[in-house]
Design a protein around this motif. Sequence first.
Motif, PDB file in Angstrom:
ATOM      1  N   PRO A 131      -0.389   3.279   8.771  1.00  0.00           N
ATOM      2  CA  PRO A 131      -1.566   2.433   8.634  1.00  0.00           C
ATOM      3  C   PRO A 131      -1.862   2.152   7.154  1.00  0.00           C
ATOM      4  CG  PRO A 131      -2.216   4.666   9.193  1.00  0.00           C
ATOM      5  CD  PRO A 131      -0.718   4.631   9.226  1.00  0.00           C
ATOM      6  N   PRO A 132      -2.592   1.087   6.871  1.00  0.00           N
ATOM      7  CA  PRO A 132      -2.945   0.772   5.479  1.00  0.00           C
ATOM      8  C   PRO A 132      -3.650   1.934   4.774  1.00  0.00           C
ATOM      9  CG  PRO A 132      -3.529  -1.060   6.904  1.00  0.00           C
ATOM     10  CD  PRO A 132      -3.087   0.066   7.801  1.00  0.00           C
ATOM     11  N   GLU A 133      -4.405   2.722   5.525  1.00  0.00           N
ATOM     12  CA  GLU A 133      -5.108   3.857   4.926  1.00  0.00           C
ATOM     13  C   GLU A 133      -4.123   4.875   4.339  1.00  0.00           C
ATOM     14  OE1 GLU A 133      -7.356   1.658   7.709  1.00  0.00           O
ATOM     15  OE2 GLU A 133      -5.631   2.909   8.208  1.00  0.00           O
ATOM     16  N   THR A 134      -2.954   4.969   4.924  1.00  0.00           N
ATOM     17  CA  THR A 134      -1.942   5.883   4.403  1.00  0.00           C
ATOM     18  C   THR A 134      -1.440   5.404   3.043  1.00  0.00           C
ATOM     19  OG1 THR A 134      -1.292   6.591   6.611  1.00  0.00           O
ATOM     20  CG2 THR A 134       0.323   6.926   4.854  1.00  0.00           C
ATOM     21  N   GLY A 175      11.273  -0.835  -0.387  1.00  0.00           N
ATOM     22  CA  GLY A 175      11.696  -2.139   0.115  1.00  0.00           C
ATOM     23  C   GLY A 175      10.544  -3.121   0.188  1.00  0.00           C
ATOM     24  N   ALA A 176       9.404  -2.653   0.655  1.00  0.00           N
ATOM     25  CA  ALA A 176       8.227  -3.518   0.774  1.00  0.00           C
ATOM     26  C   ALA A 176       7.723  -3.965  -0.590  1.00  0.00           C
ATOM     27  CB  ALA A 176       7.119  -2.787   1.534  1.00  0.00           C
ATOM     28  N   LEU A 177       7.916  -3.129  -1.603  1.00  0.00           N
ATOM     29  CA  LEU A 177       7.452  -3.454  -2.955  1.00  0.00           C
ATOM     30  C   LEU A 177       8.550  -4.074  -3.830  1.00  0.00           C
ATOM     31  CD1 LEU A 177       5.237  -0.305  -3.678  1.00  0.00           C
ATOM     32  CD2 LEU A 177       4.503  -2.595  -2.951  1.00  0.00           C
ATOM     33  N   TRP A 178       9.684  -4.380  -3.229  1.00  0.00           N
ATOM     34  CA  TRP A 178      10.794  -5.035  -3.934  1.00  0.00           C
ATOM     35  C   TRP A 178      11.234  -4.239  -5.165  1.00  0.00           C
ATOM     36  CZ3 TRP A 178      13.076  -9.864  -2.675  1.00  0.00           C
ATOM     37  CH2 TRP A 178      12.554 -10.447  -1.515  1.00  0.00           C
ATOM     38  N   CYS A 179      11.411  -2.936  -4.955  1.00  0.00           N
ATOM     39  CA  CYS A 179      11.873  -2.093  -6.057  1.00  0.00           C
ATOM     40  C   CYS A 179      12.804  -1.040  -5.482  1.00  0.00           C
ATOM     41  CB  CYS A 179      10.679  -1.436  -6.768  1.00  0.00           C
ATOM     42  SG  CYS A 179       9.745  -0.244  -5.775  1.00  0.00           S
ATOM     43  N   GLU A 184       0.024  -4.101  -6.834  1.00  0.00           N
ATOM     44  CA  GLU A 184      -0.912  -5.059  -7.427  1.00  0.00           C
ATOM     45  C   GLU A 184      -0.190  -6.203  -8.137  1.00  0.00           C
ATOM     46  OE1 GLU A 184      -3.402  -2.494  -9.789  1.00  0.00           O
ATOM     47  OE2 GLU A 184      -4.650  -1.951  -8.057  1.00  0.00           O
ATOM     48  N   GLN A 185       0.939  -5.896  -8.781  1.00  0.00           N
ATOM     49  CA  GLN A 185       1.714  -6.954  -9.450  1.00  0.00           C
ATOM     50  C   GLN A 185       2.233  -7.980  -8.451  1.00  0.00           C
ATOM     51  OE1 GLN A 185       4.724  -4.807 -11.634  1.00  0.00           O
ATOM     52  NE2 GLN A 185       3.382  -4.425 -13.375  1.00  0.00           N
ATOM     53  N   LEU A 186       2.491  -7.538  -7.227  1.00  0.00           N
ATOM     54  CA  LEU A 186       2.950  -8.441  -6.180  1.00  0.00           C
ATOM     55  C   LEU A 186       1.787  -9.151  -5.486  1.00  0.00           C
ATOM     56  CD1 LEU A 186       5.740  -6.227  -4.601  1.00  0.00           C
ATOM     57  CD2 LEU A 186       6.068  -8.351  -5.887  1.00  0.00           C
ATOM     58  N   GLY A 187       0.558  -8.774  -5.833  1.00  0.00           N
ATOM     59  CA  GLY A 187      -0.606  -9.382  -5.212  1.00  0.00           C
ATOM     60  C   GLY A 187      -0.777  -8.971  -3.758  1.00  0.00           C
ATOM     61  N   MET A 188      -0.282  -7.791  -3.412  1.00  0.00           N
ATOM     62  CA  MET A 188      -0.357  -7.308  -2.031  1.00  0.00           C
ATOM     63  C   MET A 188      -1.482  -6.295  -1.887  1.00  0.00           C
ATOM     64  SD  MET A 188       3.721  -6.671  -1.356  1.00  0.00           S
ATOM     65  CE  MET A 188       3.630  -6.433   0.423  1.00  0.00           C
ATOM     66  N   GLY A 189      -2.119  -6.308  -0.727  1.00  0.00           N
ATOM     67  CA  GLY A 189      -3.066  -5.269  -0.375  1.00  0.00           C
ATOM     68  C   GLY A 189      -2.348  -4.200   0.432  1.00  0.00           C
ATOM     69  N   PRO A 190      -2.967  -3.050   0.607  1.00  0.00           N
ATOM     70  CA  PRO A 190      -2.344  -1.993   1.415  1.00  0.00           C
ATOM     71  C   PRO A 190      -1.949  -2.466   2.812  1.00  0.00           C
ATOM     72  CG  PRO A 190      -4.235  -1.127   0.241  1.00  0.00           C
ATOM     73  CD  PRO A 190      -4.246  -2.616   0.038  1.00  0.00           C
ATOM     74  N   GLU A 191      -2.753  -3.357   3.401  1.00  0.00           N
ATOM     75  CA  GLU A 191      -2.436  -3.851   4.745  1.00  0.00           C
ATOM     76  C   GLU A 191      -1.155  -4.676   4.753  1.00  0.00           C
ATOM     77  OE1 GLU A 191      -4.896  -6.765   2.589  1.00  0.00           O
ATOM     78  OE2 GLU A 191      -5.186  -4.643   2.985  1.00  0.00           O
ATOM     79  N   HIS A 192      -0.900  -5.425   3.672  1.00  0.00           N
ATOM     80  CA  HIS A 192       0.346  -6.202   3.579  1.00  0.00           C
ATOM     81  C   HIS A 192       1.556  -5.280   3.451  1.00  0.00           C
ATOM     82  CE1 HIS A 192      -2.640  -9.151   1.858  1.00  0.00           C
ATOM     83  NE2 HIS A 192      -2.158  -9.800   2.911  1.00  0.00           N
ATOM     84  N   VAL A 193       1.391  -4.239   2.651  1.00  0.00           N
ATOM     85  CA  VAL A 193       2.484  -3.279   2.472  1.00  0.00           C
ATOM     86  C   VAL A 193       2.794  -2.589   3.796  1.00  0.00           C
ATOM     87  CG1 VAL A 193       3.220  -1.167   1.285  1.00  0.00           C
ATOM     88  CG2 VAL A 193       1.949  -2.929   0.027  1.00  0.00           C
ATOM     89  N   ALA A 194       1.745  -2.138   4.499  1.00  0.00           N
ATOM     90  CA  ALA A 194       1.940  -1.460   5.785  1.00  0.00           C
ATOM     91  C   ALA A 194       2.623  -2.382   6.787  1.00  0.00           C
ATOM     92  CB  ALA A 194       0.599  -0.968   6.324  1.00  0.00           C
TER      93      ALA A 194
END
Length: 147
Positions: A43-46, A67-71, A21-31
């Motif tokens: 999948p984003p549902e995961t 990596g996707a969350l920059w941490c 949420e701090q990165l302003g990403m939705g689950p689909e962006h992370v996936a």
Amino acid sequence: MSPPALPTPPFDRDAARRLREQLGMGPEHVARTMRASYGVDVPPETITDWERGQHSPTGPELQALAGALWCGPDDLLRAPSTLLEHRWVRGLTSADLARLAGIPPKDYDRLERRNRWTGSAAQTAALGAALGLSPPELLLLTGHREA
């Protein structure tokens, strides 16, 4: 009979959601980032299931999620409490930790599966150094606190 479930790292679902949420990403962006940048296809549902505590990521999934969350992976973990969890937090393979502790890999794997430390004093000290543990943390992890 289905195979036994693989153990998962001590995932901190609240930290994962907060970082996303701090990165302003939705689950689909992370996936999408996990797939494109790290080759881990979930999948984003995961992602949502992980954040709800319904499932936890495996080791490779945790690495890609971090990596996707920059941490770092450790930012997505609760405090480790077992040999396996401490090893995961340090990013070590069981063979690496066995070598650093001076234990044959087969013997170390047995100790980790049982989560019961029976190494010598020298092996215990080497384990503590390899895992970066303070003396009280090492005593608690190895069950020697009472001694």
